[in-house]
Design a protein around this motif. Structure first.
Motif, mmCIF file in Angstrom:
data_model
loop_
_atom_site.group_PDB
_atom_site.id
_atom_site.type_symbol
_atom_site.label_atom_id
_atom_site.label_comp_id
_atom_site.label_asym_id
_atom_site.label_seq_id
_atom_site.Cartn_x
_atom_site.Cartn_y
_atom_site.Cartn_z
ATOM 1 N N ASN A 97 -41.102 86.755 4.519
ATOM 2 C CA ASN A 97 -40.605 87.484 3.359
ATOM 3 C C ASN A 97 -39.160 87.091 3.050
ATOM 4 O OD1 ASN A 97 -42.983 88.963 3.029
ATOM 5 N ND2 ASN A 97 -42.298 90.575 4.439
ATOM 6 N N LEU B 128 -39.274 95.876 4.111
ATOM 7 C CA LEU B 128 -40.256 95.879 3.016
ATOM 8 C C LEU B 128 -41.487 96.678 3.427
ATOM 9 C CD1 LEU B 128 -40.756 92.395 1.324
ATOM 10 C CD2 LEU B 128 -40.131 94.567 0.278
ATOM 11 N N GLY B 129 -41.904 97.564 2.575
ATOM 12 C CA GLY B 129 -43.079 98.371 2.898
ATOM 13 C C GLY B 129 -42.724 99.589 3.741
ATOM 14 N N ASN C 237 -40.001 94.996 9.794
ATOM 15 C CA ASN C 237 -41.127 94.076 9.969
ATOM 16 C C ASN C 237 -40.852 93.164 11.163
ATOM 17 O OD1 ASN C 237 -42.649 94.960 7.731
ATOM 18 N ND2 ASN C 237 -41.246 93.869 6.374
ATOM 19 N N PRO C 238 -41.886 92.883 11.961
ATOM 20 C CA PRO C 238 -41.665 92.053 13.151
ATOM 21 C C PRO C 238 -41.163 90.660 12.771
ATOM 22 C CG PRO C 238 -44.019 92.390 12.749
ATOM 23 C CD PRO C 238 -43.289 93.267 11.794
ATOM 24 N N LYS D 146 -44.950 82.025 5.191
ATOM 25 C CA LYS D 146 -45.364 83.425 5.101
ATOM 26 C C LYS D 146 -44.208 84.419 5.220
ATOM 27 C CE LYS D 146 -49.053 84.948 7.382
ATOM 28 N NZ LYS D 146 -50.070 84.900 8.463
HETATM 29 C C1 NAG Z 1 -43.753 91.169 4.412
HETATM 30 O O1 NAG Z 1 -43.719 92.391 3.733
HETATM 31 C C2 NAG Z 1 -44.915 93.142 3.779
HETATM 32 C C3 NAG Z 1 -44.702 94.387 2.946
HETATM 33 O O2 NAG Z 1 -44.531 94.048 1.610
HETATM 34 C C4 NAG Z 1 -45.270 93.489 5.206
HETATM 35 O O3 NAG Z 1 -46.479 94.184 5.256
HETATM 36 C C5 NAG Z 1 -45.385 92.207 6.006
HETATM 37 O O4 NAG Z 1 -45.618 92.500 7.361
HETATM 38 C C6 NAG Z 1 -44.126 91.381 5.865
HETATM 39 N N1 NAG Z 1 -44.327 90.113 6.508
HETATM 40 C C7 NAG Z 1 -43.525 89.640 7.446
HETATM 41 C C8 NAG Z 1 -43.870 88.315 8.001
HETATM 42 O O5 NAG Z 1 -42.553 90.252 7.847
#
Ligand code: NAG
Length: 478
Positions: free
Chosen positions: A46, A186-187, A247-248, A44
């Motif tokens: 990224n 991301l995001g 992102n965590p 999972k």
């Molecule tokens: C991966 O990226 C998405 C945004 O595209 C974000 O919402 C998500 O939390 C991220 N996942 C991790 C595990 O960091």
């Protein structure tokens, strides 16, 4: 399942004892992953990961350990470097389902479009830290938009509200460091890279030295903030965190919880169990342990579709050897390629897969890339499919001698392309000097300064490969 895995499992059971303890200690930079947390930590993620499937008693695994830990240190913050102990009873079905047939097996897991559905590739390159690092960095997804003067406005206006980060650089390629930062945010933050030659945008921000990182904290009205720190992952991450939370990192929880649970079972019991517990697709696993299906790897080569990419990646005075497959024109952009072109692509795809980690980039160049026509003219090539090798730094090129039309044998067979590439890798055969003007001469001083500042991962790592070192031709020597 292959009988030799059967035997290794059986043997490990007979030897007993060692299986509970993995090869990597808690303080190792290598992340220990098991059947249960593979999904959340790797599938999972990224980020790109490399995963070693090993058994602690296996000699090749023990030999790989120093190089693998070194690679893990170099890739810290850029990609996940993980290991699964397949000797642990809890992991055996999982290792089987991942198609592990011998130890160590290295797989690179590249995030797909959908979260939790990554692309899994076997890593078959050299088992040296450098080769591993290069192969992984190559596969870090790129969420950084390359913005030019022309599209700067539209990029900014695309999303008015979002914080944005812009790296001003002299480079045409996007470093692993910047790509990994874009993934962390991301995001949250949108990333762009602007080359120094985009003078309008450069002037707009008053940039005078490269590389420079600029943050537009919120929306487009706020004052840009220029990053003054070192071009390293940690300070850059901290700087950008003022605009959005990264992102965590799922590994944070892992460190506390799961390292301690380990089952201890007696060697006798394992010996009896081994034949029936043999991993394989037929083994039932409980839903939460069920690993994601491993997609079959479809070999492919990266495409250089714009004149800028072709020039920046393969035709500068800093470019190492590139193997280019120049594709012929087709009636319309989406009509099928002629058979020789398909054959050439299939051969180079296979080869690029085979040579993963050897740092010999293969690209295809479609006819719509206007620069390919210029290149064909300069080099006196036909309009048909051509495979060539070019080295901008050393100023030479070579053409794959495809069979003439009178010859009805396969033009671009894997075998013939492979021997041709091998000869290049071994420095055999004659090279032709590139005509003047094909290669873009870049400013040495700045490029080097930037390479140093921006690419942490290129800190030299020794070759510690146990075999095959003699075959390897370093990229620089080509
Ligand atoms: C991966 O990226 C998405 C945004 O595209 C974000 O919402 C998500 O939390 C991220 N996942 C991790 C595990 O960091």
């Amino acid at each position: 399942m292959p009988s030799h895995l059967h035997w290794t499992l059986l043997l490990s059971s007979l030897l007993g004892g060692a299986s509970a303890a993995g090869l990597y200690t808690k303080s190792s930079p290598v992340l220990q992953v098991d059947a249960k947390d593979y999904h959340s930590l790797i599938a999972k993620s990224n980020h790109t990961s490399i995963v070693e499937f090993y058994a602690p008693w296996c000699g090749h695994c023990q030999n790989l350990k120093p190089a693998y830990e070194k690679a893990a240190k170099s890739l810290e913050g850029l990609a996940n470097v993980a290991a699964v102990n397949c000797d642990d009873d809890d992991n055996k079905p999982f290792c089987g389902q991942m198609g592990v047939q011998g130890f160590p097996t290295l797989k690179i897991v590249v995030p797909g479009k959908k979260p939790g559905k990554p692309r899994v590739e076997d890593y078959q390159g050299q088992r040296s830290a450098k080769a591993i690092v290069d192969a992984v960095v190559d596969r870090i997804p790129n969420h950084v938009k390359r913005v030019t003067d022309k599209d700067y406005e539209s990029w900014v206006l695309e999303d008015d509200e979002s914080p944005k980060a812009i790296l001003f650089t002299e480079k045409g390629t996007t470093s692993g460091l910047l790509r990994s930062l874009a993934i962390d945010f991301l995001g949250g933050i949108k990333f762009a890279q602007v080359r120094s030659k985009e003078s309008e945008t450069v002037d707009k921000f008053g940039i005078t030295s490269f590389p420079t990182l600029v943050l537009l904290p919120s929306g487009n009205d706020a004052e840009p903030i220029v990053f003054e720190g070192e071009m390293k992952k940690a300070p850059m991450l901290e700087f950008l965190s003022q605009a959005a939370q990264p992102n965590p990192d799922p590994r944070k929880n892992k460190a506390v919880s799961s390292q301690k649970k380990k089952t201890a079972s007696s060697p006798t019991k394992k010996f009896q169990d081994a034949p029936t517990e043999s991993p394989g697709p037929e083994v039932e696993v409980s839903p939460e342990e069920k690993p994601v299906a491993v997609p079959i790897k479809v070999p492919s080569v990266d495409q250089l579709s714009t004149p800028e990419d072709l020039q920046a990646i393969c035709l500068t005075s800093k470019s190492g050897t590139c193997i280019l497959t120049l594709l012929p024109e087709t009636e319309s952009p989406d009509s099928e390629l002629p058979a020789p072109a398909k054959e050439a692509l299939s051969a180079v795809s296979e080869l690029s897969h085979k040579l993963t980690g050897h740092h010999l980039p293969f690209y295809s160049v479609p006819a719509i890339n206007s620069h390919s026509k210029i290149l064909r003219n300069e080099l006196g090539l036909s309009e048909a499919t051509e495979i060539i090798a070019v080295n901008g730094r050393r100023g030479w090129w070579r053409q794959f001698p495809s069979a003439s039309s009178s010859d009805d044998k396969t033009e671009f067979s894997l075998h013939s392309v492979e021997s041709w590439v091998d000869a290049i890798r071994l420095g055999e055969g004659s090279k032709t000097k590139l005509p003047d003007g094909v290669v873009l001469v870049s400013d040495e001083k700045n490029e080097e300064k930037e390479a140093e500042a921006e690419i942490e991962v290129e800190t030299p790592v020794e070759e510690t490969g146990e075999n095959g070192d003699t075959k390897e031709v370093p990229h620089d020597e080509l």
